[in-house]
Motif scaffolding. Structure first.
Motif, PDB file in Angstrom:
ATOM      1  N   ILE A  34       0.843  -1.199   0.000  1.00  0.00           N
ATOM      2  CA  ILE A  34       0.000   0.000   0.000  1.00  0.00           C
ATOM      3  C   ILE A  34       0.876   1.246   0.000  1.00  0.00           C
ATOM      4  CG2 ILE A  34      -1.754   1.288   1.279  1.00  0.00           C
ATOM      5  CD1 ILE A  34      -2.776  -1.357   2.364  1.00  0.00           C
ATOM      6  N   SER A  35       2.001   1.195   0.720  1.00  0.00           N
ATOM      7  CA  SER A  35       2.924   2.331   0.734  1.00  0.00           C
ATOM      8  C   SER A  35       3.469   2.610  -0.664  1.00  0.00           C
ATOM      9  CB  SER A  35       4.069   2.072   1.716  1.00  0.00           C
ATOM     10  OG  SER A  35       3.626   2.181   3.057  1.00  0.00           O
ATOM     11  N   LEU A  36       3.794   1.551  -1.411  1.00  0.00           N
ATOM     12  CA  LEU A  36       4.247   1.744  -2.795  1.00  0.00           C
ATOM     13  C   LEU A  36       3.209   2.524  -3.588  1.00  0.00           C
ATOM     14  CD1 LEU A  36       5.684  -1.782  -3.696  1.00  0.00           C
ATOM     15  CD2 LEU A  36       6.976   0.356  -3.725  1.00  0.00           C
ATOM     16  N   GLY A  37       1.952   2.137  -3.474  1.00  0.00           N
ATOM     17  CA  GLY A  37       0.904   2.780  -4.245  1.00  0.00           C
ATOM     18  C   GLY A  37       0.618   4.192  -3.790  1.00  0.00           C
ATOM     19  N   LYS A  38       0.532   4.407  -2.477  1.00  0.00           N
ATOM     20  CA  LYS A  38       0.227   5.739  -1.969  1.00  0.00           C
ATOM     21  C   LYS A  38       1.346   6.710  -2.311  1.00  0.00           C
ATOM     22  CE  LYS A  38      -0.875   9.101   1.120  1.00  0.00           C
ATOM     23  NZ  LYS A  38      -0.127  10.295   1.520  1.00  0.00           N
ATOM     24  N   LEU A  39       2.591   6.281  -2.138  1.00  0.00           N
ATOM     25  CA  LEU A  39       3.738   7.128  -2.468  1.00  0.00           C
ATOM     26  C   LEU A  39       3.750   7.480  -3.948  1.00  0.00           C
ATOM     27  CD1 LEU A  39       6.467   8.457  -1.751  1.00  0.00           C
ATOM     28  CD2 LEU A  39       7.539   6.231  -2.159  1.00  0.00           C
ATOM     29  N   ASN A  40       3.582   6.480  -4.801  1.00  0.00           N
ATOM     30  CA  ASN A  40       3.657   6.723  -6.237  1.00  0.00           C
ATOM     31  C   ASN A  40       2.494   7.579  -6.724  1.00  0.00           C
ATOM     32  OD1 ASN A  40       4.877   5.943  -8.994  1.00  0.00           O
ATOM     33  ND2 ASN A  40       2.711   5.439  -9.221  1.00  0.00           N
ATOM     34  N   SER A  41       1.282   7.229  -6.348  1.00  0.00           N
ATOM     35  CA  SER A  41       0.119   7.942  -6.882  1.00  0.00           C
ATOM     36  C   SER A  41       0.112   9.407  -6.475  1.00  0.00           C
ATOM     37  CB  SER A  41      -1.179   7.270  -6.422  1.00  0.00           C
ATOM     38  OG  SER A  41      -1.354   6.026  -7.051  1.00  0.00           O
ATOM     39  N   THR A  42       0.381   9.680  -5.197  1.00  0.00           N
ATOM     40  CA  THR A  42       0.330  11.067  -4.752  1.00  0.00           C
ATOM     41  C   THR A  42       1.478  11.880  -5.319  1.00  0.00           C
ATOM     42  OG1 THR A  42       1.482  10.438  -2.707  1.00  0.00           O
ATOM     43  CG2 THR A  42      -0.905  10.541  -2.632  1.00  0.00           C
ATOM     44  N   ARG A  43       2.659  11.298  -5.344  1.00  0.00           N
ATOM     45  CA  ARG A  43       3.825  12.033  -5.840  1.00  0.00           C
ATOM     46  C   ARG A  43       3.693  12.325  -7.328  1.00  0.00           C
ATOM     47  NH1 ARG A  43       9.477   9.541  -4.117  1.00  0.00           N
ATOM     48  NH2 ARG A  43       8.927   7.946  -5.632  1.00  0.00           N
ATOM     49  N   GLU A  44       3.305  11.341  -8.115  1.00  0.00           N
ATOM     50  CA  GLU A  44       3.198  11.543  -9.553  1.00  0.00           C
ATOM     51  C   GLU A  44       1.993  12.410  -9.915  1.00  0.00           C
ATOM     52  OE1 GLU A  44       5.654  10.896 -11.418  1.00  0.00           O
ATOM     53  OE2 GLU A  44       6.690   9.840  -9.791  1.00  0.00           O
ATOM     54  N   ALA A  45       0.892  12.262  -9.170  1.00  0.00           N
ATOM     55  CA  ALA A  45      -0.274  13.104  -9.443  1.00  0.00           C
ATOM     56  C   ALA A  45       0.053  14.570  -9.226  1.00  0.00           C
ATOM     57  CB  ALA A  45      -1.441  12.687  -8.551  1.00  0.00           C
ATOM     58  N   LEU A  46       0.793  14.859  -8.167  1.00  0.00           N
ATOM     59  CA  LEU A  46       1.180  16.244  -7.915  1.00  0.00           C
ATOM     60  C   LEU A  46       2.092  16.772  -9.013  1.00  0.00           C
ATOM     61  CD1 LEU A  46       1.061  18.693  -6.087  1.00  0.00           C
ATOM     62  CD2 LEU A  46       2.874  17.677  -4.687  1.00  0.00           C
ATOM     63  N   GLU A  47       3.018  15.964  -9.479  1.00  0.00           N
ATOM     64  CA  GLU A  47       3.899  16.385 -10.573  1.00  0.00           C
ATOM     65  C   GLU A  47       3.106  16.601 -11.861  1.00  0.00           C
ATOM     66  OE1 GLU A  47       7.191  17.290 -10.621  1.00  0.00           O
ATOM     67  OE2 GLU A  47       6.768  17.290  -8.471  1.00  0.00           O
ATOM     68  N   ILE A  48       2.112  15.758 -12.104  1.00  0.00           N
ATOM     69  CA  ILE A  48       1.268  15.938 -13.291  1.00  0.00           C
ATOM     70  C   ILE A  48       0.484  17.240 -13.184  1.00  0.00           C
ATOM     71  CG2 ILE A  48      -0.794  15.036 -14.462  1.00  0.00           C
ATOM     72  CD1 ILE A  48       0.345  12.208 -13.943  1.00  0.00           C
ATOM     73  N   ALA A  49      -0.069  17.523 -12.019  1.00  0.00           N
ATOM     74  CA  ALA A  49      -0.814  18.771 -11.840  1.00  0.00           C
ATOM     75  C   ALA A  49       0.090  19.978 -12.083  1.00  0.00           C
ATOM     76  CB  ALA A  49      -1.415  18.825 -10.432  1.00  0.00           C
ATOM     77  N   ARG A  50       1.285  19.931 -11.561  1.00  0.00           N
ATOM     78  CA  ARG A  50       2.227  21.044 -11.756  1.00  0.00           C
ATOM     79  C   ARG A  50       2.624  21.167 -13.217  1.00  0.00           C
ATOM     80  NH1 ARG A  50       5.969  19.345  -6.563  1.00  0.00           N
ATOM     81  NH2 ARG A  50       4.796  20.469  -4.934  1.00  0.00           N
ATOM     82  N   GLY A  51       2.871  20.033 -13.865  1.00  0.00           N
ATOM     83  CA  GLY A  51       3.227  20.073 -15.283  1.00  0.00           C
ATOM     84  C   GLY A  51       2.109  20.622 -16.144  1.00  0.00           C
ATOM     85  N   CYS A  52       0.887  20.220 -15.821  1.00  0.00           N
ATOM     86  CA  CYS A  52      -0.263  20.734 -16.565  1.00  0.00           C
ATOM     87  C   CYS A  52      -0.397  22.243 -16.387  1.00  0.00           C
ATOM     88  CB  CYS A  52      -1.538  20.039 -16.100  1.00  0.00           C
ATOM     89  SG  CYS A  52      -1.675  18.327 -16.671  1.00  0.00           S
ATOM     90  N   ARG A  53      -0.125  22.719 -15.187  1.00  0.00           N
ATOM     91  CA  ARG A  53      -0.226  24.156 -14.937  1.00  0.00           C
ATOM     92  C   ARG A  53       0.722  24.934 -15.857  1.00  0.00           C
ATOM     93  NH1 ARG A  53       1.391  28.865 -14.682  1.00  0.00           N
ATOM     94  NH2 ARG A  53       3.237  28.188 -13.543  1.00  0.00           N
ATOM     95  N   THR A  54       1.915  24.402 -16.116  1.00  0.00           N
ATOM     96  CA  THR A  54       2.850  25.126 -16.967  1.00  0.00           C
ATOM     97  C   THR A  54       2.332  25.239 -18.396  1.00  0.00           C
ATOM     98  OG1 THR A  54       4.160  23.172 -17.635  1.00  0.00           O
ATOM     99  CG2 THR A  54       4.773  24.278 -15.568  1.00  0.00           C
TER     100      THR A  54
END
Length: 391
Positions: A323-343
């Motif tokens: 579960i830690s693998l999934g929570k770490l990956n999903s939240t970290r990558e989702a935030l990076e995607i949101a930031r990338g989309c903002r640019t």
């Protein structure tokens, strides 16, 4: 082609799960999406009304069995969380705290009387629950909690404070974890079912948030709260009780955060096709395409990991470090995607006209709650090295 369909992840789901996912998506798009930007801006959310409607949809405690709960698969629950968070993280938090924390605690650790009294009403959204574990000085180290429950005859008397509690100010029942050992041993931690109209209980709402604004967040104050012996969750002793509940909530986040990422990416792809720069669509430039391709790749990889974890959970073999693998990956990558989309959206990306900055702000909280990224890194590392580095 939608960014989440390049590798046909839909083929990994049962038709019933897809039908439920589509129903949740349609309901949320029609009922909540039109108002979520205003709720976020005003810092208000119609929790009670939303809870009753979500109860009618069948998503509150949907992965539990009996007591009016649907008994859905873990995969179906994950897909529901994905669609809820595609609208707003606050919406998924409402469902997650209700079903995976408050209801699950009663369902897993409660007495038959507690289950029969609370779960049917909570499943219908007629009663709202919250989960009091985190304290002002103890987040990642819940074993250090200072909230204390002492015996007084046949009763228990609780004193202490809990912090950052979703639904706290509107809850009808709070699951409160307290230390019962004067020595502070972790084995002395017990869970209590606390009706919020009990004398000495209060839940002031936390205002002026810059994240999760379409969600109610509160402090819980327990001042000589007297409870009968029947208020104790009889099946929970030590930290295993609350941590088991947290793992339920973390599983929903694995899928949920990807919903926010998908919404950001789909919004940005549409914008890039329509926005002209130097006489042609923004989507036609190599730098834009490189960003979109990389973000699509991370979204698809995240979905594959989430699906695998869903398979393991439905098979009864999901471990905390997984579960830690999934929570770490999903939240970290989702935030990076949101930031990338903002640019890609440029200045338009900071306005409420588009959901991207709202998702990014929300994901800053999702990255932290139910275990920070650092805690999940340590959980993963403990599993692969055999050494615990928490202390």
């Amino acid at each position: 082609m939608a960014p989440a369909s390049l590798i046909d992840t839909d083929s990994k789901f049962d038709p019933d799960d897809l039908e439920l996912r589509d129903a949740v998506r349609s309901f949320c798009d029609n009922r909540f999406r039109p108002g979520v930007s205003e709720w976020y801006e005003t810092g208000e959310f119609p929790v009670r009304e939303a809870a009753r409607e979500l109860g009618g949809l069948g998503v509150l405690g949907m992965h539990l069995t009996g007591y009016g709960c649907a008994g859905s698969s873990a995969m179906a629950y994950g897909l529901a969380c994905l669609e809820l968070e595609a609208v707003d993280s606050g919406l998924r938090s409402l469902v997650s705290v209700q079903g995976s924390l408050a209801m699950f605690a009663i369902w897993k650790w409660g007495s038959e009387e507690q289950k029969a009294h609370w779960l049917p009403r909570m499943a219908r959204g007629e009663a709202i629950g919250c989960f009091g574990l985190t304290e002002p000085d103890f987040g990642s180290n819940p074993g250090g909690m200072r909230t204390f429950a002492r015996r007084d005859g046949d009763d228990w008397v609780l004193n202490g404070n809990k912090m950052w509690i979703t639904n706290g100010s509107v809850a009808d029942v709070a699951i409160v974890w307290a230390q019962t050992s004067p020595q502070g041993d972790a084995s002395g931690i017990r869970g209590f079912v606390v009706p919020t109209d009990t004398a000495g209980f209060s839940a002031p709402q936390i205002k002026h948030k810059l994240s999760l604004r379409a969600s109610v967040t509160s402090e819980l104050v327990l001042d000589e709260v007297r409870l009968p012996a029947a208020a104790v969750l009889p099946g929970a002793a030590g930290l295993r009780g609350p941590l088991t509940c947290l793992n339920e909530a973390r599983f929903g986040i694995v899928f949920g955060a990807l919903g926010a990422a998908r919404d950001c990416l789909e919004t940005t792809i549409r914008y890039s096709r329509e926005r002209e720069v130097f006489g042609r669509p923004l989507a036609g430039y190599q730098l834009t395409q490189a960003k979109l391709a990389d973000m699509t790749l991370e979204l698809e990889k995240g979905m594959l990991l989430a699906i695998r974890l869903g398979e393991l959970k439905d098979g009864g073999g999901l471990k905390p470090e997984q579960i830690s693998l999934g929570k770490l990956n999903s939240t970290r990558e989702a935030l990076e995607i949101a930031r990338g989309c903002r640019t890609i959206l440029g200045a338009a990306g900071i306005t409420g006209e588009f959901p991207v900055m709202r998702h990014a702000n929300n994901l800053e909280s999702v990255l932290t709650y139910e275990g920070t990224s650092e805690i999940h890194q340590l959980s993963i590392a403990r599993a692969i090295t055999g050494h615990a580095a928490f202390n």
